[in-house]
Write an enzyme that holds these catalytic residues in place. Structure first.
Site, mmCIF file in Angstrom:
data_model
loop_
_atom_site.group_PDB
_atom_site.id
_atom_site.type_symbol
_atom_site.label_atom_id
_atom_site.label_comp_id
_atom_site.label_asym_id
_atom_site.label_seq_id
_atom_site.Cartn_x
_atom_site.Cartn_y
_atom_site.Cartn_z
ATOM 1 N N GLY A 44 0.784 -1.237 0.000
ATOM 2 C CA GLY A 44 0.000 0.000 0.000
ATOM 3 C C GLY A 44 0.807 1.273 0.000
ATOM 4 C CD GLU B 76 -3.310 2.083 2.357
ATOM 5 O OE1 GLU B 76 -3.159 1.784 3.557
ATOM 6 O OE2 GLU B 76 -2.500 1.754 1.473
ATOM 7 C CG HIS C 272 -4.735 -6.948 5.178
ATOM 8 N ND1 HIS C 272 -5.591 -7.119 4.100
ATOM 9 C CD2 HIS C 272 -4.100 -5.769 4.961
ATOM 10 C CE1 HIS C 272 -5.459 -6.098 3.277
ATOM 11 N NE2 HIS C 272 -4.556 -5.262 3.776
ATOM 12 N NE ARG D 99 -4.999 -2.456 6.913
ATOM 13 C CZ ARG D 99 -3.706 -2.308 6.695
ATOM 14 N NH1 ARG D 99 -2.848 -2.649 7.642
ATOM 15 N NH2 ARG D 99 -3.254 -1.838 5.548
ATOM 16 C CG HIS E 61 -1.444 -7.139 7.866
ATOM 17 N ND1 HIS E 61 -0.692 -7.495 6.764
ATOM 18 C CD2 HIS E 61 -1.496 -5.779 7.853
ATOM 19 C CE1 HIS E 61 -0.303 -6.403 6.112
ATOM 20 N NE2 HIS E 61 -0.765 -5.355 6.759
ATOM 21 N NE ARG F 8 -0.011 -1.844 10.805
ATOM 22 C CZ ARG F 8 -0.013 -1.812 9.472
ATOM 23 N NH1 ARG F 8 0.300 -0.691 8.836
ATOM 24 N NH2 ARG F 8 -0.329 -2.880 8.774
#
Length: 544
Positions: free
Chosen positions: A54, A123, A253, A301, A370, A405
């Site tokens: 990303g 994002e 993720h 996420r 992730h 995160r």
């Protein structure tokens, strides 16, 4: 030839070759009074950083979206972290972005540009486009390649020693009790695949050890992480008596291309694809994210991963195919069939090689481990509770990420705190004191395998957890051993030993947090109040 090292020089060993380790080594090697050795158990290119698609988050004077600000970046980070972040660490991170991006520019990192400025992507959980990228979806490889070039040039000039395919099997200390500082590392050969094993043991003296070993994605069956992400640094720090924090917070993720549809191959599809308009749909073709969060597919996420997990269970209960898809055909329809291959050339080539034409068919996806928000507790200068031991990157718990995160903050964190560690090297004899709960584990006598650990942790400590499952997992973990002599200090299978150690730690932390927050979701405490603050642990025998 190994360069001569003056005894007057500060001896620094950096462990790991992701963005944090490479940057710390390159910066430290430029200090005239510092002798640096960079150790990595694989090749320099074998890291999570190399695979990052990303981008890197940065609001800089060199380029920002209209209306965006460092303050907005701070606010988004705190919001994604569910209020569990360290505010000072977050403000430091976001404010320092400009300096680090400027350094990467000088070192030849080829960020994508448009109209004279940076090309900025959007994002999940970001309030504005602020993601810098390279080659569309090769950001990690682009940054890592430039940093690897720096490191190899420094090694060639005799300013840095480089030890690839070498595992750190233990930290040397000045004593066995709490407060004993590190005095070096124990090394042994690692295989070409990065796994550590038996071999000649060597002791390398050091004044400072900087852990930059990454996370522990290999704890779970489905992961976006490379094979070397086995939690080595956390296991080493635990054995050395360092305080660990936030271990229960593991981010999944949402969009790993389903290995069941690829013949077992794992491949992550970047969140940036959803940033361009891709949707999540179920096997009946219906969207489900709008009912889960106001930001739908661009929710944090943890929200998206839980929504996918929940929808899969609902589909199974209805007798329908329990599959969720990432539908990028809507992007191709809106922006042209060539847009996806231009914006995401690596993803496009990979999914096509795996048999998918994502301009015409949706991609089956599953959540996958992730990123580990928890790790070795540090202060704002990357110092741990053990004198002489620093931690940077994913292995560290700086407080930046809180309980979840924010997308693309990790590369920036690696840079910012690697620099702070290097700037604080001369104070290596001092260490911050952190409150922590003493913790000990029983060691069993039944040999375990990495696959067994992964299956157990996927079942008991994955996207959704409950007390009963965690209790059963703890009992099973207590019965296992990684094999004769295979401890985090030495033995024939250090990777499995490290996985067993971190599995025990994660299970204990997840059981202790009896509420749901951020990436930690307890189905038996779904509606519980805010509950306890940060959970920190230290190995019991290391207490004075």
């Amino acid at each position: 030839m190994t360069p001569a090292v003056s005894p007057a020089k500060l001896r620094v060993v950096v462990v790991g070759s992701g963005i944090a380790g490479l940057y710390a080594a390159a910066l430290a090697a430029r200090r005239p009074a510092t002798a640096v050795t960079l150790v990595t158990k694989g090749a320099l290119e074998q890291s999570n950083t190399w695979h990052a698609q990303g981008g890197i988050t940065a609001v800089t004077d060199q380029g920002r979206a209209a209306g965006d600000s460092v303050a907005a970046h701070v606010a988004d980070t705190l919001r994604a972290g569910a209020g569990m972040n360290d505010g000072a660490a977050v403000r430091l991170l976001c404010a320092a972005a400009g300096r680090e991006i400027a350094t990467l520019d000088r070192w030849g990192v080829p960020f994508d540009r448009t109209g004279g400025g940076y090309a900025l992507g959007l994002e999940g959980a970001h309030s504005a486009p602020r993601i810098l990228h390279i080659g569309g979806d090769r950001t990690g490889a682009g940054i890592a390649a430039a940093l690897i070039g720096q490191v190899r040039d420094l090694a060639g000039a005799g300013q840095l020693q480089l030890r690839e395919h070498t595992a750190v099997s233990g930290l040397l200390r000045s004593g066995s009790r709490a407060g004993a500082g590190v005095t070096g590392v124990r090394l042994q050969p690692a295989g070409t695949g990065g796994s550590s094993g038996a071999g000649t043991v060597e002791e390398l003296p050091a004044d400072v050890v900087v852990l930059a070993t990454g996370g522990a994605g290999q704890l779970f069956e489905a992961t976006t992480n490379p094979a070397g992400a086995t939690g080595d640094g956390v296991a080493l720090a635990w054995e050395a008596g360092a305080v660990l924090s936030d271990l229960e917070f593991i981010q999944f993720h949402p969009t790993l291309l389903d290995p069941a549809a690829t013949g077992g191959q794992s491949f992550m599809v970047s969140e940036a694809v959803r940033g361009e308009g891709a949707l999540l749909v179920d096997s009946a073709g219906g969207r489900f994210m709008p009912g889960s969060h106001p930001d739908a597919e661009l929710a944090p996420r943890d929200v998206v991963s839980r929504a996918i997990h929940r929808r899969q269970r609902e589909l199974a209960q209805q007798g329908l195919e329990p599959v969720v898809y990432l539908d990028a055909t809507v992007v191709a329809a809106a922006k042209g069939e060539q847009f996806l291959s231009r914006r995401f050339p690596m993803i496009d080539a990979t999914v096509r090689a795996l048999g998918f034409d994502w301009t015409r068919q949706p991609l089956p996806v599953v959540p996958a481990s992730h990123y580990w928000m928890g790790g070795v507790r540090t202060d704002l200068d990357a110092r741990t509770s053990v004198p002489g031991l620093f931690a940077v990157g994913e292995v560290a718990c700086t407080g930046v990420h809180g309980a979840n995160r924010l997308a693309s903050n990790s590369l920036l964190e690696g840079l910012v705190f690697a620099r702070r560690a290097v700037e604080a090297l001369d104070g290596y004899r001092t260490a911050p004191a952190f409150a922590a709960q003493p913790l000990a584990f029983d060691e069993g006598d039944t040999a375990c395998t990495a696959a067994g650990i992964q299956a157990l942790m996927t079942s008991a400590a994955g996207v959704a957890r409950d007390g009963a499952g965690l209790e059963l997992a703890a009992k099973q973990l207590a019965e296992w051993t990684a094999g004769p002599g295979a401890t985090p200090d030495a033995g024939p299978d250090n990777d499995t030993a490290a996985l067993l150690t971190v599995a025990r730690l994660v299970a204990a932390a997840a059981a202790a947090r009896r509420n749901s927050v951020g990436a930690h979701y307890r189905t038996d405490f779904e509606q519980a109040p805010a509950g306890r603050g940060h959970l920190s642990f230290v190995k019991e025998q290391d207490q004075p």
